[in-house]
Design a protein around this motif. Structure first.
Motif, PDB file in Angstrom:
ATOM      1  N   ILE A 273      49.809  44.578 -22.949  1.00 37.86           N
ATOM      2  CA  ILE A 273      49.573  43.286 -22.284  1.00 37.86           C
ATOM      3  C   ILE A 273      49.990  43.389 -20.814  1.00 37.86           C
ATOM      4  O   ILE A 273      49.253  42.985 -19.911  1.00 37.86           O
TER       5      ILE A 273
ATOM      6  N   VAL B 176      47.543  43.005 -17.554  1.00 40.96           N
ATOM      7  CA  VAL B 176      47.788  42.028 -16.470  1.00 40.96           C
ATOM      8  C   VAL B 176      47.766  42.747 -15.115  1.00 40.96           C
ATOM      9  O   VAL B 176      47.163  42.254 -14.154  1.00 40.96           O
TER      10      VAL B 176
ATOM     11  N   ILE C 143      44.257  43.412 -14.221  1.00 37.40           N
ATOM     12  CA  ILE C 143      43.554  42.206 -13.737  1.00 37.40           C
ATOM     13  C   ILE C 143      43.925  41.952 -12.274  1.00 37.40           C
ATOM     14  O   ILE C 143      43.055  41.674 -11.447  1.00 37.40           O
ATOM     15  N   ILE C 144      45.222  42.115 -11.964  1.00 40.31           N
ATOM     16  CA  ILE C 144      45.647  41.915 -10.562  1.00 40.31           C
ATOM     17  C   ILE C 144      44.902  42.909  -9.670  1.00 40.31           C
ATOM     18  O   ILE C 144      44.374  42.541  -8.612  1.00 40.31           O
TER      19      ILE C 144
ATOM     20  N   TYR D   1      41.388  41.825  -9.148  1.00 35.15           N
ATOM     21  CA  TYR D   1      41.340  40.679  -8.228  1.00 35.15           C
ATOM     22  C   TYR D   1      41.451  41.155  -6.779  1.00 35.15           C
ATOM     23  O   TYR D   1      40.711  40.713  -5.902  1.00 35.15           O
TER      24      TYR D   1
ATOM     25  N   ALA E  43      38.358  42.577  -5.701  1.00 38.42           N
ATOM     26  CA  ALA E  43      37.365  41.524  -5.436  1.00 38.42           C
ATOM     27  C   ALA E  43      37.566  40.911  -4.062  1.00 38.42           C
ATOM     28  O   ALA E  43      36.608  40.534  -3.380  1.00 38.42           O
ATOM     29  N   ILE E  44      38.837  40.824  -3.650  1.00 36.54           N
ATOM     30  CA  ILE E  44      39.128  40.242  -2.335  1.00 36.54           C
ATOM     31  C   ILE E  44      38.769  41.244  -1.227  1.00 36.54           C
ATOM     32  O   ILE E  44      38.175  40.894  -0.217  1.00 36.54           O
TER      33      ILE E  44
ATOM     34  N   ILE F   7      39.938  40.136 -19.483  1.00 34.37           N
ATOM     35  CA  ILE F   7      40.468  38.914 -20.110  1.00 34.37           C
ATOM     36  C   ILE F   7      40.246  38.965 -21.629  1.00 34.37           C
ATOM     37  O   ILE F   7      41.123  38.577 -22.404  1.00 34.37           O
TER      38      ILE F   7
ATOM     39  N   LEU G  75      42.916  41.111 -22.940  1.00 31.59           N
ATOM     40  CA  LEU G  75      44.190  40.381 -22.920  1.00 31.59           C
ATOM     41  C   LEU G  75      44.294  39.433 -24.120  1.00 31.59           C
ATOM     42  O   LEU G  75      45.331  39.375 -24.795  1.00 31.59           O
TER      43      LEU G  75
END
Lengths: 296, 257
Positions: free
Chosen positions: B17, B21, B24-25, B28, B31-32, B49, B52
Motif C-alpha cells: 500500500i 501511494v 501515485i505521487i 501525479y 502529470a504536472i 487506484i 490501492l
C-alpha cells in the motif's frame, strides 16, 4: 463535566456516546425517508440539521476518547469548540433564509470550523494509536499530514475561490493535490486502526511454537461430542453450535515468546513479565529445543 | 517450526500500500511536469487506484486471516480480489465503450465478493461483547451481503445493458422499463447501504468502548469441557472463556456463541 479542562467524567462521556448513537439513527432514518421521497422542504432541512449534529457529536466522541487519556486535552477541547461553532454556522445556513446576503461568508466559516475540528479530532485519535514499527509510524504520520493538507486546501479554496479560477494550470495542480490527499486520508484512516492489531504492528515477526491455525481436539461444550476443530468461528459437527476458538501464546510486549521462560524478566528487552503470563515450571516431557523462540 | 504465510501477509500488504501511494505521487508529479502525457498518466493513475483498493481489501482479509476469522473465506477474498483487479486493469487498458457493460457484468461479482469478505473479516475482528452486540453484528453482515447481492443483480440483469440485452432478449418495452428498474435498484441499494453502514459503525463503536471482559461473564455460559492441548498434548478439563493449559500455559479461549 469536570471543572478541570483536562479531565472528562465517564458518565458524561457515556451520555455523549449515547447522544451520538441516537443522532446517527435519526439521520439514517431521515435519509431513508428522503430516499423514499417522503420529503418536503422542511424534511430536507431537518435531515441537514441532524447530519450536522451527528458530525458535531462524532467530533465530541473522538475528542472525548483522547481527553479521557489525558492527552493533548487543550487541543481536543478546541476541536469540540470549533465543532460547536461550525454547527451554529451550519444552522444559520440551513434555517436563516433572511441571511441570504451573508450566505457565502457564513458558508466559509462553517467549512473552516468543521475542517479544523475534524482535522484536530482525527490527529488526536491517531496520536493515541501506538505503533511499534517504522512502517506503521510513517503511515500514521502521512495520514495525519494528508488530513491537514486536505483540510487546508478545502479552506483556502473556499476563501479564495475567485483567485483559484484565475490561476489556470496551478489550479489543476492544487486540485490534484487535494484529490490525492483526500484519497490518502481515507485509505490511511481505514488502514492504520486495522494495522494496529495486526502483525504489521510487530517489530519482529516471531515464530510460534505452534501454528495459529492448528486443529484442536476437544469436546463440544454443549453436546460433549469429541472432535477436531480449527481456531476461529467454527461449528460443532454434531449439534451445530457456533464455537469461537482462539489460541494465544503468552508473549512479552516486544514479541518474545514466554513459553518455558524461567525468570521474571524478558531476556530480549528486559521488561518485567506479568504474573498471569508467567510460565509455570511444573511441566514434564516437553522438548526444550522445539519450544525455543526464534526471532527473524 | 510452523511459519504460515498469513503471518507475513498483513505486513506485505501494508508495504505494498505504501509503495502504491508513492507510485501515485510519482505519477501525479509526472502529470504536472509532462502535461502532454496527461491521457496516459490518467490511465496509470486509474490503474494504481485500482491496485490501492485491492490492496486495502487484501489487507483487511489478511488481518482477519491472521486472527483465524473464517480463513477459507478470507483466502477466497484475497484470490478473487486479485482476479477482479486483473480484470479492471484490462478494462482500463482496452477502454472500449461498446463492451463496457460486459466488463462490468463480469467484474462486479469478484469485486463484490472481495469487498464483502474484507468487511466481514473486519466485523469479525473484535472479540464478542454483549449478546445484543453479536446480534447486531450478524444483522450487519446480513445487510452487507444483501447489498452486495443487489449490486450484482442490478448490474447483471440490467434490462438495457445487462445479460438480457446480451442474450438478445431486448425490446423497447424493456428499454422503457429501465428508468423504473434503475430507480428501484438505486433506492434499494441506498437504503440497505445506509442501514449496513450504520450497523457497522455501531459494531465498531461498541467494540471500541465496551470492554470484552465486562460483559463476558453475562453472555458466556461457563461450562466445563475436555480438551487435548494442541502444544503439549496434555488431556485435561477446561472451562469455557479464557483458560490456560495446566502443563504448558498455552492460553485457549473457547466460547459458545
Amino acid at each position: 463535566m469536570s471543572a478541570q479542562p483536562s479531565s472528562l467524567k465517564g458518565s458524561f462521556f457515556k451520555k455523549v456516546i449515547i447522544a451520538f448513537v441516537v443522532l446517527v439513527c435519526i439521520t439514517i432514518l431521515l435519509l431513508i425517508a428522503l430516499t423514499l421521497e417522503l420529503n418536503d422542504d422542511w424534511m430536507e432541512k431537518l435531515t441537514a440539521v441532524s447530519a450536522m449534529l451527528t458530525l458535531c457529536f462524532g467530533v465530541f466522541v473522538s475528542a472525548g476518547a483522547v481527553i479521557r487519556r489525558k492527552h493533548i486535552a487543550s487541543l481536543m477541547w478546541l476541536s469540540c469548540v470549533l465543532a460547536v461553532v461550525g454547527t451554529f454556522f451550519a444552522f444559520i445556513l440551513i434555517w436563516g433564509d433572511h441571511y441570504y446576503d451573508a450566505e457565502e461568508t457564513v458558508g466559509r466559516f462553517t467549512i473552516t470550523s468543521f475542517a479544523l475540528s475534524i482535522a484536530l479530532a482525527h490527529s488526536g485519535i491517531f496520536s493515541i494509536v501506538s505503533t511499534h514499527t517504522r512502517l506503521l509510524f510513517f503511515t500514521k504520520l502521512a495520514t495525519m499530514v494528508c488530513v491537514w493538507l486536505c483540510g487546508t486546501v478545502i479552506i483556502v479554496m473556499f476563501w479564495y475561490e475567485d483567485l483559484f479560477w484565475s490561476m489556470g494550470g496551478i489550479f489543476w495542480t492544487i486540485l490534484y493535490i487535494a484529490s490525492f490527499s483526500t484519497l490518502a486520508s481515507i485509505v490511511g484512516t481505514i488502514i492504520v486502526p486495522i494495522a494496529m492489531v495486526s502483525h504489521a504492528n510487530k517489530e519482529y515477526i516471531v515464530n510460534e511454537s505452534i501454528s495459529s491455525r492448528v486443529k484442536i481436539l476437544l469436546e463440544c461444550p454443549k453436546c460433549a461430542k469429541r472432535q477436531e476443530l480449527s481456531s476461529g468461528n467454527v461449528r460443532c459437527s454434531d449439534c451445530k453450535a457456533s464455537i469461537f476458538i482462539e489460541i494465544e501464546e503468552p508473549r512479552c510486549e516486544c514479541g518474545y515468546l514466554l513459553y518455558q521462560l524461567q525468570g521474571n524478566n524478558c531476556p530480549e528487552c528486559g521488561r518485567l513479565v506479568r504474573e498471569s503470563e508467567k510460565w509455570e515450571p511444573t511441566s514434564v516431557g516437553i522438548d526444550l529445543e522445539t519450544a525455543k523462540p526464534d526471532v527473524e | 517450526m510452523v511459519y504460515p504465510i498469513s503471518m507475513k501477509l498483513s505486513k506485505l500488504c501494508l508495504w505494498a500500500i505504501a509503495g502504491t501511494v508513492v507510485l501515485i505521487i510519482g505519477t501525479y508529479v509526472l502529470a504536472i511536469l509532462l502535461p502532454f502525457y496527461q491521457f496516459e498518466v490518467r490511465q496509470f493513475v486509474i490503474a494504481e487506484i485500482y491496485i490501492l483498493f485491492y490492496l486495502c481489501a487484501a489487507f483487511g482479509c489478511a488481518v482477519a486471516l491472521e486472527k483465524g476469522r473464517l480463513p477459507r473465506l478470507m483466502r477466497s477474498g484475497i484470490a478473487v480480489g486479485a482476479i477482479a483487479l486483473v480484470g479492471w486493469i484490462a478494462e482500463n487498458i482496452y477502454n472500449d465503450y461498446s463492451v463496457e457493460w460486459v466488463w462490468y457484468t463480469i467484474l462486479i461479482w469478484p469485486t463484490n465478493w472481495a469487498s464483502l469478505m474484507m468487511i466481514v473479516g473486519l466485523l469479525l475482528l473484535p472479540e464478542p461483547r454483549a449478546k445484543w452486540w453479536m446480534q447486531l453484528r450478524r444483522i450487519t453482515i446480513g445487510l452487507f451481503a444483501l447489498l452486495a447481492a443487489i449490486i450484482c443483480y442490478a448490474i447483471t440483469f440490467h434490462p438495457r445493458e445487462g445479460l438480457l440485452a446480451l442474450t438478445g432478449i431486448y425490446d423497447s418495452e424493456m428499454w422503457l422499463l429501465t428508468g423504473g428498474y434503475e430507480e428501484i435498484a438505486s433506492k434499494l441499494g441506498y437504503v440497505i447501504g445506509l442501514l449496513a453502514c450504520g450497523g457497522a459503525l455501531f459494531v465498531w463503536l461498541a467494540a471500541a468502548f465496551i470492554k470484552p471482559k465486562q460483559d463476558m461473564e453475562s453472555i458466556i455460559e461457563i461450562t466445563e469441557y475436555w480438551l487435548s492441548c494442541p502444544r503439549c498434548g496434555l488431556q485435561q478439563q477446561a472451562m469455557t472463556g479464557l483458560d490456560k493449559c495446566d502443563q504448558c500455559s498455552l492460553q485457549i479461549r473457547v466460547q459458545l456463541a
